[in-house]
Motif scaffolding. Structure first.
Motif, PDB file in Angstrom:
ATOM      1  N   MET A   1       0.846  -1.168   0.000  1.00 41.41           N
ATOM      2  CA  MET A   1       0.000   0.000   0.000  1.00 41.41           C
ATOM      3  C   MET A   1       0.898   1.240   0.000  1.00 41.41           C
ATOM      4  O   MET A   1       1.747   1.392   0.870  1.00 41.41           O
ATOM      5  CB  MET A   1      -0.857  -0.049   1.275  1.00 41.41           C
ATOM      6  CG  MET A   1      -1.811   1.072   1.403  1.00 41.41           C
ATOM      7  SD  MET A   1      -2.839   0.978   2.877  1.00 41.41           S
ATOM      8  CE  MET A   1      -3.411  -0.692   2.871  1.00 41.41           C
ATOM      9  N   ASN A   2       0.689   2.104  -0.984  1.00 36.30           N
ATOM     10  CA  ASN A   2       1.490   3.324  -1.007  1.00 36.30           C
ATOM     11  C   ASN A   2       0.596   4.544  -0.807  1.00 36.30           C
ATOM     12  O   ASN A   2      -0.622   4.459  -0.848  1.00 36.30           O
ATOM     13  CB  ASN A   2       2.318   3.431  -2.293  1.00 36.30           C
ATOM     14  CG  ASN A   2       1.483   3.465  -3.536  1.00 36.30           C
ATOM     15  OD1 ASN A   2       0.332   3.878  -3.501  1.00 36.30           O
ATOM     16  ND2 ASN A   2       2.052   3.040  -4.653  1.00 36.30           N
ATOM     17  N   GLN A   4       0.027   7.130  -2.642  1.00 41.20           N
ATOM     18  CA  GLN A   4      -0.781   7.565  -3.777  1.00 41.20           C
ATOM     19  C   GLN A   4      -2.098   6.808  -3.842  1.00 41.20           C
ATOM     20  O   GLN A   4      -3.133   7.382  -4.176  1.00 41.20           O
ATOM     21  CB  GLN A   4      -0.007   7.389  -5.076  1.00 41.20           C
ATOM     22  CG  GLN A   4       1.129   8.379  -5.221  1.00 41.20           C
ATOM     23  CD  GLN A   4       1.899   8.175  -6.508  1.00 41.20           C
ATOM     24  OE1 GLN A   4       1.765   7.150  -7.155  1.00 41.20           O
ATOM     25  NE2 GLN A   4       2.720   9.151  -6.853  1.00 41.20           N
ATOM     26  N   GLU A   5      -2.082   5.524  -3.517  1.00 40.31           N
ATOM     27  CA  GLU A   5      -3.318   4.750  -3.481  1.00 40.31           C
ATOM     28  C   GLU A   5      -4.240   5.286  -2.396  1.00 40.31           C
ATOM     29  O   GLU A   5      -5.452   5.365  -2.575  1.00 40.31           O
ATOM     30  CB  GLU A   5      -3.026   3.283  -3.185  1.00 40.31           C
ATOM     31  CG  GLU A   5      -2.304   2.542  -4.263  1.00 40.31           C
ATOM     32  CD  GLU A   5      -1.932   1.125  -3.831  1.00 40.31           C
ATOM     33  OE1 GLU A   5      -2.365   0.697  -2.744  1.00 40.31           O
ATOM     34  OE2 GLU A   5      -1.200   0.470  -4.569  1.00 40.31           O
ATOM     35  N   LEU A   6      -3.659   5.643  -1.273  1.00 40.64           N
ATOM     36  CA  LEU A   6      -4.445   6.113  -0.145  1.00 40.64           C
ATOM     37  C   LEU A   6      -5.049   7.487  -0.411  1.00 40.64           C
ATOM     38  O   LEU A   6      -6.134   7.795   0.085  1.00 40.64           O
ATOM     39  CB  LEU A   6      -3.591   6.161   1.116  1.00 40.64           C
ATOM     40  CG  LEU A   6      -3.063   4.812   1.602  1.00 40.64           C
ATOM     41  CD1 LEU A   6      -2.125   5.010   2.772  1.00 40.64           C
ATOM     42  CD2 LEU A   6      -4.202   3.885   1.973  1.00 40.64           C
ATOM     43  N   GLN A   7      -4.373   8.318  -1.193  1.00 39.41           N
ATOM     44  CA  GLN A   7      -4.871   9.662  -1.492  1.00 39.41           C
ATOM     45  C   GLN A   7      -6.200   9.615  -2.240  1.00 39.41           C
ATOM     46  O   GLN A   7      -7.019  10.522  -2.108  1.00 39.41           O
ATOM     47  CB  GLN A   7      -3.849  10.442  -2.326  1.00 39.41           C
ATOM     48  CG  GLN A   7      -2.593  10.806  -1.588  1.00 39.41           C
ATOM     49  CD  GLN A   7      -2.797  11.912  -0.566  1.00 39.41           C
ATOM     50  OE1 GLN A   7      -3.797  12.609  -0.592  1.00 39.41           O
ATOM     51  NE2 GLN A   7      -1.833  12.041   0.324  1.00 39.41           N
ATOM     52  N   THR A   8      -6.411   8.558  -3.024  1.00 40.45           N
ATOM     53  CA  THR A   8      -7.615   8.476  -3.840  1.00 40.45           C
ATOM     54  C   THR A   8      -8.820   7.983  -3.052  1.00 40.45           C
ATOM     55  O   THR A   8      -9.948   8.096  -3.521  1.00 40.45           O
ATOM     56  CB  THR A   8      -7.399   7.541  -5.041  1.00 40.45           C
ATOM     57  OG1 THR A   8      -7.097   6.235  -4.567  1.00 40.45           O
ATOM     58  CG2 THR A   8      -6.268   8.052  -5.916  1.00 40.45           C
ATOM     59  N   LYS A   9      -8.607   7.455  -1.851  1.00 37.88           N
ATOM     60  CA  LYS A   9      -9.698   6.898  -1.063  1.00 37.88           C
ATOM     61  C   LYS A   9     -10.384   7.982  -0.240  1.00 37.88           C
ATOM     62  O   LYS A   9      -9.795   9.010   0.089  1.00 37.88           O
ATOM     63  CB  LYS A   9      -9.172   5.806  -0.123  1.00 37.88           C
ATOM     64  CG  LYS A   9      -8.679   4.582  -0.850  1.00 37.88           C
ATOM     65  CD  LYS A   9      -8.328   3.489   0.111  1.00 37.88           C
ATOM     66  CE  LYS A   9      -7.927   2.227  -0.636  1.00 37.88           C
ATOM     67  NZ  LYS A   9      -7.701   1.122   0.291  1.00 37.88           N
ATOM     68  N   GLN A  13     -13.314   5.131   3.798  1.00 36.84           N
ATOM     69  CA  GLN A  13     -12.555   3.970   3.347  1.00 36.84           C
ATOM     70  C   GLN A  13     -11.231   3.872   4.101  1.00 36.84           C
ATOM     71  O   GLN A  13     -10.792   2.773   4.451  1.00 36.84           O
ATOM     72  CB  GLN A  13     -12.286   4.059   1.848  1.00 36.84           C
ATOM     73  CG  GLN A  13     -13.513   3.883   0.987  1.00 36.84           C
ATOM     74  CD  GLN A  13     -13.218   4.143  -0.482  1.00 36.84           C
ATOM     75  OE1 GLN A  13     -12.382   4.995  -0.817  1.00 36.84           O
ATOM     76  NE2 GLN A  13     -13.916   3.442  -1.353  1.00 36.84           N
ATOM     77  N   ASP A  17      -9.821   0.813   6.418  1.00 34.09           N
ATOM     78  CA  ASP A  17      -8.490   0.230   6.240  1.00 34.09           C
ATOM     79  C   ASP A  17      -7.702   0.272   7.545  1.00 34.09           C
ATOM     80  O   ASP A  17      -6.995  -0.676   7.881  1.00 34.09           O
ATOM     81  CB  ASP A  17      -7.709   0.977   5.158  1.00 34.09           C
ATOM     82  CG  ASP A  17      -8.224   0.696   3.759  1.00 34.09           C
ATOM     83  OD1 ASP A  17      -9.025  -0.249   3.597  1.00 34.09           O
ATOM     84  OD2 ASP A  17      -7.821   1.430   2.832  1.00 34.09           O
ATOM     85  N   ASP A  49       2.115   0.780   7.395  1.00 36.94           N
ATOM     86  CA  ASP A  49       0.867   1.038   6.684  1.00 36.94           C
ATOM     87  C   ASP A  49      -0.112   1.798   7.574  1.00 36.94           C
ATOM     88  O   ASP A  49      -0.821   2.697   7.100  1.00 36.94           O
ATOM     89  CB  ASP A  49       0.238  -0.267   6.194  1.00 36.94           C
ATOM     90  CG  ASP A  49       0.946  -0.839   4.981  1.00 36.94           C
ATOM     91  OD1 ASP A  49       1.743  -0.102   4.341  1.00 36.94           O
ATOM     92  OD2 ASP A  49       0.702  -2.023   4.650  1.00 36.94           O
TER      93      ASP A  49
END
Length: 67
Positions: A1-2, A4-9, A13, A17, A49
């Motif tokens: 999990m990086n 950038q992935e988290l920024q979109t959530k 959500q 997580d 994470d």
């Protein structure tokens, strides 16, 4: 999990997580205490994470407060 992935959530959500990661961290600590943990590096990954999710949540909260 990086990050950038988290920024979109969405924040909801991210909270889900976070709960899942904290449960996993608890289970890993329990396995370590009973001597059943095989992959000790997983504890470090989960801990980081959790920190990433908390950081992104704080950034989103700060952005919302600034608006």
């Amino acid at each position: 999990m990086n990050a950038q992935e988290l920024q979109t959530k969405t924040p909801d959500q991210l909270r889900e997580d976070l709960v899942a990661l904290k449960k996993e961290a608890f289970n890993l600590r329990f396995q370590q205490a009973t001597g059943q943990l095989e992959n000790t590096a997983r504890m470090r990954v989960v801990r980081r994470d959790v920190a990433r999710v908390k950081t992104v949540l704080n950034h989103k909260a700060a952005e919302a407060a600034a608006k």
